[in-house]
Design an enzyme around this catalytic site. Structure first.
Site, PDB file in Angstrom:
ATOM      1  N   ALA A   1       0.805  -1.228   0.000  1.00  0.00           N
ATOM      2  CA  ALA A   1       0.000   0.000   0.000  1.00  0.00           C
ATOM      3  C   ALA A   1       0.836   1.275   0.000  1.00  0.00           C
ATOM      4  O   ALA A   1       0.370   2.317  -0.463  1.00  0.00           O
ATOM      5  CB  ALA A   1      -0.933  -0.008   1.213  1.00  0.00           C
ATOM      6  N   ALA A   2       2.070   1.198   0.533  1.00  0.00           N
ATOM      7  CA  ALA A   2       2.895   2.410   0.560  1.00  0.00           C
ATOM      8  C   ALA A   2       3.893   2.436  -0.600  1.00  0.00           C
ATOM      9  O   ALA A   2       4.680   3.374  -0.722  1.00  0.00           O
ATOM     10  CB  ALA A   2       3.643   2.524   1.885  1.00  0.00           C
ATOM     11  N   GLY A   3       3.861   1.420  -1.445  1.00  0.00           N
ATOM     12  CA  GLY A   3       4.750   1.395  -2.614  1.00  0.00           C
ATOM     13  C   GLY A   3       4.237   2.348  -3.693  1.00  0.00           C
ATOM     14  O   GLY A   3       3.204   3.005  -3.528  1.00  0.00           O
TER      15      GLY A   3
ATOM     16  N   ARG B   1      -2.739   0.347 -23.089  1.00  0.00           N
ATOM     17  CA  ARG B   1      -1.586   0.661 -23.949  1.00  0.00           C
ATOM     18  C   ARG B   1      -1.939   0.427 -25.415  1.00  0.00           C
ATOM     19  O   ARG B   1      -1.616   1.239 -26.282  1.00  0.00           O
ATOM     20  CB  ARG B   1      -0.405  -0.240 -23.556  1.00  0.00           C
ATOM     21  CG  ARG B   1       0.222   0.126 -22.246  1.00  0.00           C
ATOM     22  CD  ARG B   1       1.179  -0.944 -21.740  1.00  0.00           C
ATOM     23  NE  ARG B   1       1.937  -0.458 -20.601  1.00  0.00           N
ATOM     24  CZ  ARG B   1       2.625  -1.219 -19.775  1.00  0.00           C
ATOM     25  NH1 ARG B   1       2.649  -2.532 -19.944  1.00  0.00           N
ATOM     26  NH2 ARG B   1       3.287  -0.677 -18.772  1.00  0.00           N
TER      27      ARG B   1
ATOM     28  N   VAL C   1      -1.841  -7.892  -9.163  1.00  0.00           N
ATOM     29  CA  VAL C   1      -1.082  -6.952  -9.986  1.00  0.00           C
ATOM     30  C   VAL C   1       0.405  -7.308  -9.951  1.00  0.00           C
ATOM     31  O   VAL C   1       1.117  -7.166 -10.939  1.00  0.00           O
ATOM     32  CB  VAL C   1      -1.314  -5.501  -9.476  1.00  0.00           C
ATOM     33  CG1 VAL C   1      -0.429  -4.502 -10.206  1.00  0.00           C
ATOM     34  CG2 VAL C   1      -2.786  -5.115  -9.627  1.00  0.00           C
TER      35      VAL C   1
ATOM     36  N   ARG D   1      10.295  -5.989 -11.452  1.00  0.00           N
ATOM     37  CA  ARG D   1      11.439  -6.408 -12.273  1.00  0.00           C
ATOM     38  C   ARG D   1      12.328  -5.217 -12.606  1.00  0.00           C
ATOM     39  O   ARG D   1      11.881  -4.064 -12.573  1.00  0.00           O
ATOM     40  CB  ARG D   1      10.980  -7.120 -13.542  1.00  0.00           C
ATOM     41  CG  ARG D   1      10.295  -6.249 -14.563  1.00  0.00           C
ATOM     42  CD  ARG D   1      10.085  -7.010 -15.859  1.00  0.00           C
ATOM     43  NE  ARG D   1       9.106  -6.320 -16.690  1.00  0.00           N
ATOM     44  CZ  ARG D   1       9.070  -6.415 -18.018  1.00  0.00           C
ATOM     45  NH1 ARG D   1       9.952  -7.141 -18.658  1.00  0.00           N
ATOM     46  NH2 ARG D   1       8.130  -5.788 -18.701  1.00  0.00           N
TER      47      ARG D   1
ATOM     48  N   ASP E   1      -2.246  -3.537 -20.464  1.00  0.00           N
ATOM     49  CA  ASP E   1      -1.941  -3.860 -21.860  1.00  0.00           C
ATOM     50  C   ASP E   1      -3.064  -3.375 -22.779  1.00  0.00           C
ATOM     51  O   ASP E   1      -2.811  -2.848 -23.867  1.00  0.00           O
ATOM     52  CB  ASP E   1      -1.744  -5.375 -22.007  1.00  0.00           C
ATOM     53  CG  ASP E   1      -0.764  -5.904 -20.975  1.00  0.00           C
ATOM     54  OD1 ASP E   1       0.386  -5.458 -20.989  1.00  0.00           O
ATOM     55  OD2 ASP E   1      -1.174  -6.727 -20.134  1.00  0.00           O
TER      56      ASP E   1
ATOM     57  N   HIS F   1       0.154 -11.607 -19.094  1.00  0.00           N
ATOM     58  CA  HIS F   1       0.703 -10.240 -18.999  1.00  0.00           C
ATOM     59  C   HIS F   1       2.227 -10.379 -19.059  1.00  0.00           C
ATOM     60  O   HIS F   1       2.908 -10.389 -18.039  1.00  0.00           O
ATOM     61  CB  HIS F   1       0.254  -9.579 -17.690  1.00  0.00           C
ATOM     62  CG  HIS F   1       0.912  -8.247 -17.454  1.00  0.00           C
ATOM     63  ND1 HIS F   1       0.809  -7.197 -18.333  1.00  0.00           N
ATOM     64  CD2 HIS F   1       1.703  -7.805 -16.444  1.00  0.00           C
ATOM     65  CE1 HIS F   1       1.490  -6.158 -17.873  1.00  0.00           C
ATOM     66  NE2 HIS F   1       2.050  -6.509 -16.732  1.00  0.00           N
TER      67      HIS F   1
HETATM   68  C1  LMR Z   1       4.114  -3.193 -16.655  1.00  0.00           C
HETATM   69  O1  LMR Z   1       3.576  -3.807 -17.565  1.00  0.00           O
HETATM   70  O2  LMR Z   1       4.491  -2.023 -16.786  1.00  0.00           O
HETATM   71  C2  LMR Z   1       4.282  -3.841 -15.303  1.00  0.00           C
HETATM   72  O3  LMR Z   1       3.846  -5.169 -15.371  1.00  0.00           O
HETATM   73  C3  LMR Z   1       5.686  -3.769 -14.803  1.00  0.00           C
HETATM   74  C4  LMR Z   1       6.662  -4.531 -15.680  1.00  0.00           C
HETATM   75  O4  LMR Z   1       7.491  -5.276 -15.127  1.00  0.00           O
HETATM   76  O5  LMR Z   1       6.626  -4.389 -16.898  1.00  0.00           O
END
Ligand code: LMR
Length: 333
Positions: free
Chosen positions: A14-16, A164, A131, A94, A161, A189
C-alpha cells in the site's frame, strides 16, 4: 455521509509506488462511485510500515467524505479481515533486462500465504485482483492457496496492456483513444501476450479497415505493446506505477459495474477451456460484467490463423510458468 454499506478493499504494497497511486483514488470515490463509501485495509511489510504511517496521515489530511475507516497493518490476518476486494500489488518489481517470469522464484511464495490468509479472513465472496508480477501465475498460486473461495473471483491484470494497445492504435489512426474499443488481450501479462487488433474497433469500424498497414499491426503494434513495460522501465529506471495503478482501478470498476452493450474489457481469469485454451491457467480473455456482478467470457470472436498462432505461444508460456511455480513451491497448481 453516504448511507450504503462500505466496500472494504485490502491493498498489499500500500505504501509502494503503485499502492500510493491507487489508494487516494479508491478513497475519493473515483472507482466505486460518488455514493459508495469505502474502507481501506492497507498492508505493508517491514520497512514499508513507516511509510505507511505517512500514507495514513495523508489520507486523514484529505478528509475524504466517502472514506469510513483505514486499517494499516503488517499482519495479513488483520489486513484481509472482512475484505470485499483484495488488490494484491505488493511484490518485487522487475529490473531492466528481466522478463516478468524471472520474478516467479522471488514473488511466487508471497501469494501462497496471502491466498491462505484471504481465505481465512476475507468475506466468502471476496474478489481478488493480482497486480504483482508475474501476475497471471501469482493469481493462480493465490487461487490454489485459498480453499473455500470461488475460483471465478480471482483475476490477474491485463488492463494495462489493453489501455496501452488502445493508445497505440489511436495514435496510428489519428483519433482520440476513447474512439478505440474492444481490444482483447489474450493470455499472459508478459512479452508473449496477444493484443488482438483483429476484433478491435476504431470509431465503430473494424480497426483493420481504418489501419490497413498489416505489417505495422502484426509486428510494430503487437511488439510495442508486448514490450511496453520494459520500455517504460528503460526510460524511468523503474517499472510503471501510475499507469499500473490506473489499470488496476479500471479493472475494479469494470468488474463492479455492468459492461456497456457491445463492449468488453480485458482481464485474466481461470481458464475452463474457452476458445480451446488449456484449463487451469490464468488466461487473459475479453470479459463482460453482468448486471448482477457476475461475468462471462465474450464468446464467438473470430480468430484468424495469425491470432491463433500468437495465442498458442502465450498459452504455452503460461503452462510452463505453472509447472515452474508448482515445482518451486512444491504445491499442486
Ligand atoms: C508493466 O507492464 O508495466 C508492469 O507489469 C511492470 C513490468 O514489469 O513491466
Amino acid at each position: 455521509m453516504a448511507t450504503k454499506t462500505p466496500i472494504r478493499i485490502a491493498v498489499t504494497g500500500a505504501a509502494g509506488n503503485i499502492g500510493y497511486a491507487a489508494i487516494f483514488r479508491l478513497a475519493s470515490g473515483a472507482v466505486f462511485g460518488p455514493d459508495q463509501p469505502v474502507a481501506l485495509n492497507l498492508i505493508e511489510v517491514g520497512p514499508g510500515l513507516n511509510a505507511l504511517n505517512g500514507v495514513v496521515m495523508e489520507l486523514e489530511d484529505c478528509a475524504f467524505p466517502l472514506l469510513t475507516e483505514v486499517v494499516a497493518t503488517g499482519d495479513l490476518n488483520e489486513g484481509f479481515k472482512d475484505a470485499d476486494w483484495c488488490l494484491l500489488i505488493g511484490a518485487v518489481p522487475r529490473k531492466d533486462g528481466m522478463e516478468r517470469k524471472d520474478l516467479l522464484g522471488i514473488n511466487g511464495k508471497i501469494f501462497v500465504g496471502q491466498g491462505d490468509a484471504i481465505a481465512r479472513n476475507a468475506k466468502k465472496n471476496v474478489k481478488v485482483l493480482v497486480v504483482g508480477n508475474p501476475c497471471n501465475t501469482n493469481a493462480l498460486i493465490a487461487l490454489r492457496s485459498s480453499a473455500g473461495l470461488r475460483e471465478e473471483n480471482f483475476f490477474a491484470m491485463t488492463r494495462l496492456d489493453e489501455n496501452r494497445a488502445k493508445s497505440q492504435l489511436a495514435k496510428k489512426a489519428g483519433v482520440h483513444h476513447s474512439a478505440v474499443k474492444n481490444v482483447a488481450i489474450w493470455g499472459n501479462h508478459s512479452s508473449t501476450q496477444y493484443p488482438d487488433f483483429t476484433n478491435a474497433t476504431i470509431q465503430g469500424k473494424p480497426a483493420t479497415t481504418v489501419i490497413t498497414d498489416q505489417a505495422w499491426l502484426k509486428d510494430t503494434f503487437v511488439g510495442d505493446v508486448q514490450k511496453r513495460g520494459a520500455t517504460v522501465i528503460k526510460a524511468r529506471g523503474a517499472s510503471s506505477a501510475a499507469s499500473a495503478a490506473n489499470a488496476a482501478l479500471d479493472t475494479l470498476r469494470s468488474l463492479h459495474f455492468p459492461t456497456p452493450a457491445g463492449e468488453w474489457h480485458s482481464v485474466a481469469v481461470l481458464s475452463k477451456g474457452d476458445y480451446g485454451i488449456t484449463p487451469g491457467i490464468m488466461f487473459g480473455y475479453p470479459l463482460r460484467t453482468k448486471a448482477d456482478g457476475s461475468w462471462e467470457i465474450v464468446q464467438g470472436l473470430p480468430l484468424d490463423e495469425f491470432s491463433r498462432s500468437k495465442i498458442a505461444i502465450t498459452e504455452k508460456e503460461l503452462i510452463e510458468e505453472r509447472a515452474t511455480a508448482a515445482e518451486a513451491l512444491g504445491i499442486k497448481l
